[in-house]
Design a protein around this motif. Structure first.
Motif, PDB file in Angstrom:
ATOM      1  N   LYS A   1      37.049  25.826  58.592  1.00  0.00           N
ATOM      2  CA  LYS A   1      36.903  24.329  58.314  1.00  0.00           C
ATOM      3  C   LYS A   1      37.913  23.719  57.048  1.00  0.00           C
ATOM      4  CE  LYS A   1      32.339  22.216  58.239  1.00  0.00           C
ATOM      5  NZ  LYS A   1      31.077  21.967  57.671  1.00  0.00           N
ATOM      6  N   GLY A   2      39.344  25.220  56.982  1.00  0.00           N
ATOM      7  CA  GLY A   2      40.414  25.073  56.755  1.00  0.00           C
ATOM      8  C   GLY A   2      39.863  24.996  54.165  1.00  0.00           C
ATOM      9  N   VAL A   3      37.979  25.199  54.472  1.00  0.00           N
ATOM     10  CA  VAL A   3      37.911  24.986  52.884  1.00  0.00           C
ATOM     11  C   VAL A   3      38.351  25.986  51.688  1.00  0.00           C
ATOM     12  CG1 VAL A   3      36.788  24.772  50.958  1.00  0.00           C
ATOM     13  CG2 VAL A   3      35.904  23.844  53.455  1.00  0.00           C
ATOM     14  N   PRO A   4      39.383  25.745  50.775  1.00  0.00           N
ATOM     15  CA  PRO A   4      40.223  27.226  50.505  1.00  0.00           C
ATOM     16  C   PRO A   4      39.471  27.713  49.302  1.00  0.00           C
ATOM     17  CG  PRO A   4      41.206  24.922  49.886  1.00  0.00           C
ATOM     18  CD  PRO A   4      39.909  24.756  50.806  1.00  0.00           C
ATOM     19  N   ILE A   5      38.285  27.482  48.363  1.00  0.00           N
ATOM     20  CA  ILE A   5      37.333  28.088  47.514  1.00  0.00           C
ATOM     21  C   ILE A   5      36.097  27.917  48.065  1.00  0.00           C
ATOM     22  CG2 ILE A   5      39.421  28.554  46.740  1.00  0.00           C
ATOM     23  CD1 ILE A   5      38.044  26.389  44.064  1.00  0.00           C
ATOM     24  N   SER A   6      34.820  28.537  47.463  1.00  0.00           N
ATOM     25  CA  SER A   6      33.143  27.789  47.098  1.00  0.00           C
ATOM     26  C   SER A   6      32.956  28.450  45.768  1.00  0.00           C
ATOM     27  CB  SER A   6      32.489  29.118  47.779  1.00  0.00           C
ATOM     28  OG  SER A   6      31.206  28.281  48.116  1.00  0.00           O
ATOM     29  N   THR A   7      31.509  27.850  45.245  1.00  0.00           N
ATOM     30  CA  THR A   7      31.354  28.172  44.274  1.00  0.00           C
ATOM     31  C   THR A   7      30.047  28.195  44.432  1.00  0.00           C
ATOM     32  OG1 THR A   7      31.288  25.987  42.811  1.00  0.00           O
ATOM     33  CG2 THR A   7      33.450  27.253  42.929  1.00  0.00           C
ATOM     34  N   LEU A   8      29.375  28.601  43.368  1.00  0.00           N
ATOM     35  CA  LEU A   8      27.667  28.994  43.298  1.00  0.00           C
ATOM     36  C   LEU A   8      26.982  29.267  41.948  1.00  0.00           C
ATOM     37  CD1 LEU A   8      26.614  31.975  43.868  1.00  0.00           C
ATOM     38  CD2 LEU A   8      27.359  31.276  45.674  1.00  0.00           C
TER      39      LEU A   8
ATOM     40  N   VAL B   1      38.224  31.525  49.544  1.00  0.00           N
ATOM     41  CA  VAL B   1      37.943  31.882  50.831  1.00  0.00           C
ATOM     42  C   VAL B   1      39.616  31.790  51.965  1.00  0.00           C
ATOM     43  CG1 VAL B   1      36.812  30.093  53.103  1.00  0.00           C
ATOM     44  CG2 VAL B   1      35.370  30.281  50.867  1.00  0.00           C
ATOM     45  N   ASP B   2      39.372  30.888  51.484  1.00  0.00           N
ATOM     46  CA  ASP B   2      41.607  31.381  52.723  1.00  0.00           C
ATOM     47  C   ASP B   2      42.459  31.219  50.952  1.00  0.00           C
ATOM     48  OD1 ASP B   2      43.959  29.917  53.179  1.00  0.00           O
ATOM     49  OD2 ASP B   2      42.672  29.355  55.138  1.00  0.00           O
ATOM     50  N   VAL B   3      42.916  32.722  51.435  1.00  0.00           N
ATOM     51  CA  VAL B   3      43.766  32.924  50.186  1.00  0.00           C
ATOM     52  C   VAL B   3      45.671  32.104  49.938  1.00  0.00           C
ATOM     53  CG1 VAL B   3      45.017  35.184  49.815  1.00  0.00           C
ATOM     54  CG2 VAL B   3      42.765  35.853  50.583  1.00  0.00           C
ATOM     55  N   VAL B   4      45.860  31.871  51.046  1.00  0.00           N
ATOM     56  CA  VAL B   4      46.571  30.989  50.670  1.00  0.00           C
ATOM     57  C   VAL B   4      46.836  29.708  50.236  1.00  0.00           C
ATOM     58  CG1 VAL B   4      48.933  30.594  52.263  1.00  0.00           C
ATOM     59  CG2 VAL B   4      47.439  32.080  52.776  1.00  0.00           C
ATOM     60  N   LYS B   5      45.903  29.241  51.159  1.00  0.00           N
ATOM     61  CA  LYS B   5      45.034  27.740  50.340  1.00  0.00           C
ATOM     62  C   LYS B   5      44.618  27.653  48.717  1.00  0.00           C
ATOM     63  CE  LYS B   5      43.959  25.971  55.043  1.00  0.00           C
ATOM     64  NZ  LYS B   5      43.630  25.372  55.917  1.00  0.00           N
ATOM     65  N   ALA B   6      43.876  28.551  48.702  1.00  0.00           N
ATOM     66  CA  ALA B   6      43.132  28.593  47.277  1.00  0.00           C
ATOM     67  C   ALA B   6      44.550  28.756  46.603  1.00  0.00           C
ATOM     68  CB  ALA B   6      42.633  29.606  47.218  1.00  0.00           C
ATOM     69  N   LEU B   7      45.989  29.550  47.034  1.00  0.00           N
ATOM     70  CA  LEU B   7      46.777  29.823  45.560  1.00  0.00           C
ATOM     71  C   LEU B   7      48.185  28.854  45.710  1.00  0.00           C
ATOM     72  CD1 LEU B   7      47.723  33.763  46.830  1.00  0.00           C
ATOM     73  CD2 LEU B   7      46.484  32.737  44.116  1.00  0.00           C
ATOM     74  N   GLU B   8      48.556  28.090  46.966  1.00  0.00           N
ATOM     75  CA  GLU B   8      49.140  27.040  46.826  1.00  0.00           C
ATOM     76  C   GLU B   8      48.675  25.644  46.474  1.00  0.00           C
ATOM     77  OE1 GLU B   8      52.035  28.836  50.428  1.00  0.00           O
ATOM     78  OE2 GLU B   8      51.055  26.739  50.577  1.00  0.00           O
ATOM     79  N   LYS B   9      47.315  25.902  46.573  1.00  0.00           N
ATOM     80  CA  LYS B   9      46.452  24.349  46.162  1.00  0.00           C
ATOM     81  C   LYS B   9      46.728  24.062  44.911  1.00  0.00           C
ATOM     82  CE  LYS B   9      44.882  22.841  50.240  1.00  0.00           C
ATOM     83  NZ  LYS B   9      45.716  21.683  50.612  1.00  0.00           N
ATOM     84  N   ARG B  10      46.416  25.634  43.705  1.00  0.00           N
ATOM     85  CA  ARG B  10      45.817  25.259  42.272  1.00  0.00           C
ATOM     86  C   ARG B  10      47.606  24.863  41.525  1.00  0.00           C
ATOM     87  NH1 ARG B  10      46.003  27.949  37.822  1.00  0.00           N
ATOM     88  NH2 ARG B  10      44.377  28.722  37.542  1.00  0.00           N
ATOM     89  N   GLY B  11      46.665  24.309  40.488  1.00  0.00           N
ATOM     90  CA  GLY B  11      48.345  24.091  39.848  1.00  0.00           C
ATOM     91  C   GLY B  11      48.602  25.541  38.740  1.00  0.00           C
ATOM     92  N   TYR B  12      49.300  25.638  37.795  1.00  0.00           N
ATOM     93  CA  TYR B  12      50.235  26.970  37.595  1.00  0.00           C
ATOM     94  C   TYR B  12      50.517  26.108  36.447  1.00  0.00           C
ATOM     95  CZ  TYR B  12      49.012  28.997  41.473  1.00  0.00           C
ATOM     96  OH  TYR B  12      48.298  29.854  42.700  1.00  0.00           O
TER      97      TYR B  12
END
Length: 390
Positions: free
Chosen positions: A106-113, A285-296
């Protein structure tokens, strides 16, 4: 995958079986699962079948999480329950693995629980990502007399609270962009419970809010702050002054905060104590999307060469270069692989829960000194925490 299990969406015939399992797993009253289904949405639940039987289920809650001032789409995993007769069969792990693969598709970058047991979720690639702490302070010890802003009782209008919360959340790593069901849980009282809602500041320009209920237990009377936000120093002072005014009737105040709670800096003495602390877990979940969507951090220009191993999602395997500039990150394939880690080790690095040095000591990554230094700069930020439980 073990062939005897089947993972799927919930159909009408599953609802009763799944409801019974969740009620047994989470000590609910009979029929209480229906409230849960309605709040989260039946379309967000999944089941794992063993033959004709529903062996268990879970919910994936579509939300987002704030990282480095940016909103990263996230799926919260909740209500993971397996019927007692199917426990130990491997059904829970198969279900989690399918859920993670579905999120990737589904293109979800990260998941938490929030884990009942870390071992299960670690096998699915999750690792500790942040903290949720419950704090308590005696009202007699608050002693913050100055109240620079008015505190105004208002009706529970979601819109103004939502706007103030989003401003507050953007500043806190790990905070949720909440699902509507979580908002409902904040405003909906339990039986024989009243909820009080106040804005901090003038109604036309509020600078925070406080939502609370009052309770009694074996330790005496206490206020439970269900939700709060303070956007200015004046709002933080007014928050404490207002709570301190309850001292004649209320013994303690409990609230959710970070492991290093800056609100306590306004108190005259170290009378606020952590009553409980739990770690929530995150999966990239998706390395590329997770790293690109967060701020720095702004002002940082750095490059990090990663080599990642993910036993579940082959797409995450390999070498990546994370290039950070102007508060944003860009990921390209290749590089020197100067920081080697599996997908679990990436989670606390991504969130900033632990430093690269600490993660190397814990065996979560192996990196050159240059790579550790770059990663320390890139993932610097406030300690990650969350006010919500799901």
């Amino acid at each position: 995958m073990t062939p005897k299990f089947e993972y799927s969406q919930v159909v009408k015939e599953d609802i009763q079986q799944l409801g019974n399992i969740l009620e047994q797993c989470f000590l609910m009253s009979p029929g209480e699962s229906e409230i849960f289904f309605n709040r989260i949405g039946l379309e967000n639940f999944r089941v794992i079948r063993a033959g004709e039987q529903v062996a268990g289920g879970l919910a994936t809650i579509p939300m987002a999480q704030w990282w480095g001032g940016e909103r990263v789409p996230m799926a919260g995993i909740a209500a993971v329950g397996i019927g007692p007769e199917h426990r130990g069969s491997g059904a829970a792990l198969v279900m989690m693995q399918h859920a993670v693969k579905e999120l990737y598709a589904k293109g979800v970058p990260i998941s938490t629980l929030y884990p009942a047991t870390q071992r299960l979720y670690r096998k699915a690639g999750y690792e500790q990502g942040g903290i949720s702490s419950t704090w308590e302070v005696p009202t007699q010890s608050i002693l913050v007399k100055e109240q620079p802003l008015p505190v105004i009782a208002v009706r529970a209008d979601h819109e103004i609270f939502y706007e103030l919360y989003q401003q507050h959340a953007r500043l806190n790593n790990g905070f949720l962009d909440r699902h509507q069901g979580i908002w409902q849980g904040i405003f909906k009282p339990h039986e024989k419970e009243a909820i009080y809602t106040y804005l901090i500041g003038r109604a036309e320009q509020p600078q925070g809010y406080i939502i609370f209920s009052q309770h009694q237990d074996q330790d005496g009377s206490f206020i439970r702050v269900r939700d709060w936000a303070v956007l200015t120093t004046a709002a933080a002072q007014s928050f404490w002054s207002f709570l301190g005014l309850h001292r004649s009737q209320i013994k303690n105040v409990r609230w959710k905060g970070s492991a290093t709670e800056s609100l306590t800096l306004l108190l005259p003495e170290q009378t606020a104590k952590q009553k409980a602390t739990s770690y929530w877990m995150l999966r990239v979940v998706d390395v590329v999307k997770a790293l690109e969507k967060r701020g720095y951090p702004l002002g940082i220009q750095a490059e990090l060469h990663l080599e990642i191993q993910d036993d579940l999602l082959a797409e995450n395997n390999g070498r990546f270069i994370l290039s950070v500039a102007n508060g944003r990150g860009e990921v390209t394939s290749g590089g020197k692989g100067e920081m080697k880690l599996d997908i679990r080790g990436l989670a606390p690095l991504y969130t900033g829960l632990f430093t690269p040095q600490q993660l190397q000591l814990a065996g979560q990554l192996d990196a050159t000194e240059t790579a550790r230094f770059a990663a320390t700069q890139i993932f610097a930020g406030a300690s990650p925490w969350m006010a919500d439980f799901f």
